[in-house]
Design an enzyme around this catalytic site. Structure first.
Site, PDB file in Angstrom:
ATOM      1  N   TYR A  28       0.883  -1.135   0.025  1.00  0.00           N
ATOM      2  CA  TYR A  28       0.025  -0.051  -0.154  1.00  0.00           C
ATOM      3  C   TYR A  28       0.983   1.406   0.168  1.00  0.00           C
ATOM      4  O   TYR A  28       1.877   1.548   0.905  1.00  0.00           O
ATOM      5  CB  TYR A  28      -1.029   0.196   1.159  1.00  0.00           C
ATOM      6  CG  TYR A  28      -1.664   1.288   1.264  1.00  0.00           C
ATOM      7  CD1 TYR A  28      -2.652   1.678   0.444  1.00  0.00           C
ATOM      8  CD2 TYR A  28      -1.313   2.297   2.373  1.00  0.00           C
ATOM      9  CE1 TYR A  28      -3.396   2.802   0.361  1.00  0.00           C
ATOM     10  CE2 TYR A  28      -2.193   3.383   2.444  1.00  0.00           C
ATOM     11  CZ  TYR A  28      -3.056   3.858   1.492  1.00  0.00           C
ATOM     12  OH  TYR A  28      -3.728   5.125   1.312  1.00  0.00           O
ATOM     13  N   GLY A  72       0.804   4.133   1.155  1.00  0.00           N
ATOM     14  CA  GLY A  72       1.164   4.811   2.146  1.00  0.00           C
ATOM     15  C   GLY A  72       2.082   4.434   2.982  1.00  0.00           C
ATOM     16  O   GLY A  72       2.950   5.083   3.940  1.00  0.00           O
ATOM     17  N   CYS A 115     -10.854  13.449   5.192  1.00  0.00           N
ATOM     18  CA  CYS A 115     -11.536  14.326   5.805  1.00  0.00           C
ATOM     19  C   CYS A 115     -12.010  15.768   5.065  1.00  0.00           C
ATOM     20  O   CYS A 115     -12.182  16.720   5.225  1.00  0.00           O
ATOM     21  CB  CYS A 115     -10.914  14.888   7.170  1.00  0.00           C
ATOM     22  SG  CYS A 115     -11.280  13.820   8.329  1.00  0.00           S
ATOM     23  N   GLY A 116     -11.732  15.426   3.524  1.00  0.00           N
ATOM     24  CA  GLY A 116     -12.116  16.509   2.739  1.00  0.00           C
ATOM     25  C   GLY A 116     -10.827  17.546   2.029  1.00  0.00           C
ATOM     26  O   GLY A 116     -11.176  18.390   1.505  1.00  0.00           O
ATOM     27  N   ASN A 174     -10.900   2.675   0.573  1.00  0.00           N
ATOM     28  CA  ASN A 174      -9.770   3.550   0.383  1.00  0.00           C
ATOM     29  C   ASN A 174      -8.898   3.323  -0.904  1.00  0.00           C
ATOM     30  O   ASN A 174      -7.934   3.388  -0.905  1.00  0.00           O
ATOM     31  CB  ASN A 174      -8.849   3.263   1.513  1.00  0.00           C
ATOM     32  CG  ASN A 174      -7.826   4.135   1.829  1.00  0.00           C
ATOM     33  OD1 ASN A 174      -7.728   5.194   1.529  1.00  0.00           O
ATOM     34  ND2 ASN A 174      -6.320   3.788   2.243  1.00  0.00           N
TER      35      ASN A 174
END
Ligand code: SPV
Ligand code: MN
Length: 625
Positions: A222, A224, A274-275, A386
């Site tokens: 992944y 990240g 969260c945007g 995700n």
């Protein structure tokens, strides 16, 4: 004779040998040689960033089946393992020397033990494989912001993604002096399954050795966790920034377009999912970055750059109505790596894409069909929440032209936002830098999301949205932020935003698109063009100004009723928040500046006074004088 290059020689082609010799930084040779030796790589490929080398990486990603081409030219799909679908907090640890304690809020392990463990796991992990060395520049090249990075990995997908997400650095490495500093990452996907995903997720280690500016990551793919220059090197950069007096932040950067062609740059810190990206991508504005920013004081002005050059964005609820520009990019030809979406007949499908999804296909669990369950008996969703796409920023038509400016852009505003369903109003402006940094940044509360592995919806404090990434005592990071503002003639105006406020019945009080109104209001506030109402927690917008903006931007009649619901000050919820934050700092944080408690106490007092005067739920009208 350079012993490290000589040791590597049997693993290098003539061309790779020459490419490596063109770099005269002994630490580069040493890191590559030691990594290849530890992992027992069969070959070492040195990426010089030439068109041929980059093509080769792309081809190898496909040849090894780490990526599979999709119908649209340039598009590929990559899968991560079923248990490797987000950043892994548990497996990510700081290697800390004996007798040093970072924080109760951070995962740490004794450095010697950790190094022995992770090196044990990495040993021979690349047997029979090629190790790729990639040289990158974090931030624009040849700039005061530039930090160099070198990643060794056995994943062609990782090497390919880095091409889309970062600026190439081989040229800078090859012209740099022998004592040039750089960050190092060693990654191995470890044992792979027949689907080419990391097999031994239970032996996943992501260890950060800040003593040696080195990251070790193994048994994960992944991005990240594996692309060292996302959140891993970010941890090292935060530490460096704190030592040197600048800021490394989990922030998007955008140009907000105001009246008469004016453009004003804002940064925004939001925890994952969260945007942040959707704010940076608002139509009509320009996007400079969506994830990580470096901010420095230059001539008493706060200037910012995007550390990255691409987007590793969440692909959920991306639809043709709400996300016009990125939806288009995702359907154009050009290089995009999709990850963890469903693929059927060469076409990617994701959650919330605005059309019907197939009942079968290939997804992050392999062959998928509706109703398929995992080992634990949980139904597997068609695509992962995700799921992501990686694309270069330049593919977006609203990419800001200052992306490569070596001195960055002047920041006029900073916003902090989390998933706060109970307390903070949708947008408010701080009284000053210190109040904003503490009440909106240091006190940022949110809920865990699908971007990290583990339970969703657990409330937590996530200081400035970088808590996971701080390897110094947390209080020192707040201090660095407070001190940074003191160096500036006109510090950026600090705002708090909250896209997730709910009513008592659990309904969101705002449409996701309302954020555009808040952004435009902030822009006007920065230029002193609208008034505001002073409340105990900050300055909030006046109804008339929002009504105008809602009409202009969204052609929506914004009702007074909605305004009052959204902007009433919820006294008890705000006081409870302060209690939680104070408790957190008392319990978990060392070196907390006194100013933190002072500001929080002041806010508490203001709320208490307001409660005595107006009650528990205070309409903005009450504060209007
Ligand atoms: C985030 O989760 O904050 C991301 C994606 O930006 S990554 O950090 O790469 O997992
Ligand atoms: Mn992020």
């Amino acid at each position: 004779m350079n012993p490290y290059i000589e040791a590597l020689r049997p693993k290098l082609s003539k061309a790779d040998y020459d490419k490596l010799c063109a770099i005269s930084i002994p630490k580069v040779h040493e890191f590559i040689a030691k990594s290849a030796d530890l992992c027992n790589a069969e070959h070492v490929f040195i990426c010089s960033d030439s068109v041929e080398d980059k093509d080769y990486i792309r081809q190898q990603a496909i040849a090894t089946k780490e990526e599979t081409p999709l119908n649209i030219s340039g598009h590929t799909i990559h899968y991560d393992g079923y248990y490797d679908q987000g950043r892994d907090r548990k497996a990510t640890k700081y290697l800390v020397p004996k007798r040093i304690f970072l924080s109760k809020a951070l995962n740490q392990i004794d450095r010697q033990e950790g190094l022995a463990e992770v090196k044990g796991v990495l040993r021979d992990s690349m047997t029979g494989r090629t190790m790729i060395a990639r040289f990158l520049s974090l931030g624009p090249t040849d700039s005061v912001f530039t930090i160099l990075g070198l990643q060794c990995t056995d994943s062609w997908y990782v090497a390919h993604s880095e091409d889309l997400l970062y600026r190439s650095g081989y040229k800078i490495f090859s012209k740099s002096g022998s004592d040039t500093q750089f960050l190092r990452v060693l990654h191995s996907a470890g044992k792979l399954t027949e689907n080419m995903v990391s097999a031994e997720h239970d032996k996943k280690c992501i260890y950060i050795d800040y003593m040696d500016n080195t990251i070790y990551s193994v048994n994960t793919q992944y991005a990240g966790n594996s692309i060292g220059f996302k959140k891993l090197a970010f941890r090292l950069a935060i530490r460096k920034a704190n030592t040197e007096g600048w800021l490394a932040e989990h922030m998007m950067l955008m140009g907000v377009h105001g009246p008469n062609g004016r453009k004003t740059y804002f940064a925004g810190a939001f925890p994952s999912a969260c945007g942040k990206t959707s704010t940076a991508m608002l139509p009509g504005e320009t996007i400079l970055g969506d994830d990580i920013a470096y901010i420095r004081e230059i001539d008493s002005v706060a200037r910012a750059v995007n550390v990255e050059a691409g987007i590793f964005g969440i692909i959920k609820d991306v639809n043709p109505i709400d996300d016009v520009s990125i939806f288009k990019v995702l359907h154009n030809t050009g290089e995009i790596i999709f990850s963890n979406v469903l693929v059927k007949d060469g076409k990617p499908y994701w959650l919330g894409m605005g059309s019907e999804l197939p009942k079968e296909g290939i997804n992050f669990s392999g062959k998928w069909y509706e109703g398929k369950k995992d080992e634990a008996g949980n139904e597997i969703s068609v695509a992962h929440k995700n799921a992501r796409y990686a694309v270069t920023l330049k593919a977006l038509e609203n990419c800001d032209p200052e992306l490569e400016n070596p001195i960055g852009v002047e920041l006029k505003g900073i916003m902090y936002g989390g998933r706060d369903i109970k307390a903070y109003v949708p947008v408010q402006q701080s009284f000053d830098w210190e109040h904003g940094i503490i009440s909106y940044g240091a006190a940022l509360e949110t809920e865990t999301t699908f971007a990290t592995i583990g339970k969703e919806g657990v409330p937590e404090i996530n200081m400035m949205s970088i808590q996971d990434f701080i390897s110094i005592p947390l209080g020192k990071n707040v201090r660095n932020n407070l001190d940074f503002g003191k160096k500036l003639q006109n510090p950026p105006v600090v705002f708090g935003v909250n896209y997730f406020l709910q009513d008592k019945q659990g309904n969101y009080l705002n449409d996701p698109k309302d954020k555009h109104v808040w952004i435009k209001w902030m822009e006007l506030r920065v230029h002193g063009e609208v008034d505001a109402i002073k409340t105990p927690t900050g300055y909030i917008p006046k109804y008339e100004d929002l009504r105008k903006l809602f009409k202009q931007l969204r052609d929506k009649d914004y009702s007074k009723e909605d305004y009052i619901k959204q902007f009433s000050i919820r006294v008890t919820e705000n006081m409870d928040k302060i209690k939680r934050v104070r408790q957190f700092y008392k319990k978990n944080v060392t070196y907390t500046p006194e100013a933190v408690f002072w500001e929080l106490n002041q806010q508490y007092e203001r709320l208490l006074n307001a409660k005595e005067k107006y009650g528990d739920y205070i309409s903005p009208e009450e504060f209007k004088e």
